[in-house]
Design a protein around this motif. Structure first.
Motif, PDB file in Angstrom:
ATOM      1  N   ASN A   1       5.579   4.453   1.598  1.00  0.00           N
ATOM      2  CA  ASN A   1       6.181   5.675   2.134  1.00  0.00           C
ATOM      3  C   ASN A   1       6.976   5.387   3.398  1.00  0.00           C
ATOM      4  N   GLU A   2       6.419   4.594   4.278  1.00  0.00           N
ATOM      5  CA  GLU A   2       7.114   4.252   5.520  1.00  0.00           C
ATOM      6  C   GLU A   2       8.375   3.436   5.221  1.00  0.00           C
TER       7      GLU A   2
ATOM      8  N   ARG B   1      11.052   5.722   4.063  1.00  0.00           N
ATOM      9  CA  ARG B   1      11.645   6.443   5.193  1.00  0.00           C
ATOM     10  C   ARG B   1      12.644   5.562   5.936  1.00  0.00           C
TER      11      ARG B   1
ATOM     12  N   GLY C   1       0.826  -1.192   0.000  1.00  0.00           N
ATOM     13  CA  GLY C   1       0.000   0.000   0.000  1.00  0.00           C
ATOM     14  C   GLY C   1       0.868   1.252   0.000  1.00  0.00           C
ATOM     15  N   VAL C   2       0.275   2.371  -0.385  1.00  0.00           N
ATOM     16  CA  VAL C   2       1.018   3.624  -0.511  1.00  0.00           C
ATOM     17  C   VAL C   2       1.621   4.047   0.823  1.00  0.00           C
ATOM     18  N   GLU C   3       0.834   3.970   1.892  1.00  0.00           N
ATOM     19  CA  GLU C   3       1.347   4.360   3.202  1.00  0.00           C
ATOM     20  C   GLU C   3       2.506   3.470   3.620  1.00  0.00           C
ATOM     21  N   ASP C   4       2.364   2.172   3.340  1.00  0.00           N
ATOM     22  CA  ASP C   4       3.439   1.236   3.674  1.00  0.00           C
ATOM     23  C   ASP C   4       4.692   1.518   2.859  1.00  0.00           C
TER      24      ASP C   4
END
Length: 45
Positions: A27-28, A31, A22-25
């Motif tokens: 991004n994390e 990081r 997923g997009v949030e995953d």
């Protein structure tokens, strides 16, 4: 270069830097990769 990439890929997987979907995953994960590489650079230099 190939050996360096393989070593980093193995370390990223074994340390759990890349997991999830997923997009949030993503991004994390990016990081965490940035933090991982930042630590590697500080260690080398």
């Amino acid at each position: 270069m190939h050996e360096l990439f393989e070593g980093h890929a193995d370390a990223l997987q074994s340390e759990g830097v890349l997991h999830g979907i997923g997009v949030e995953d993503i991004n994390e994960a990016l990081r965490r990769m940035e933090q991982y590489w930042g630590k590697q650079i500080r260690f080398i230099y």
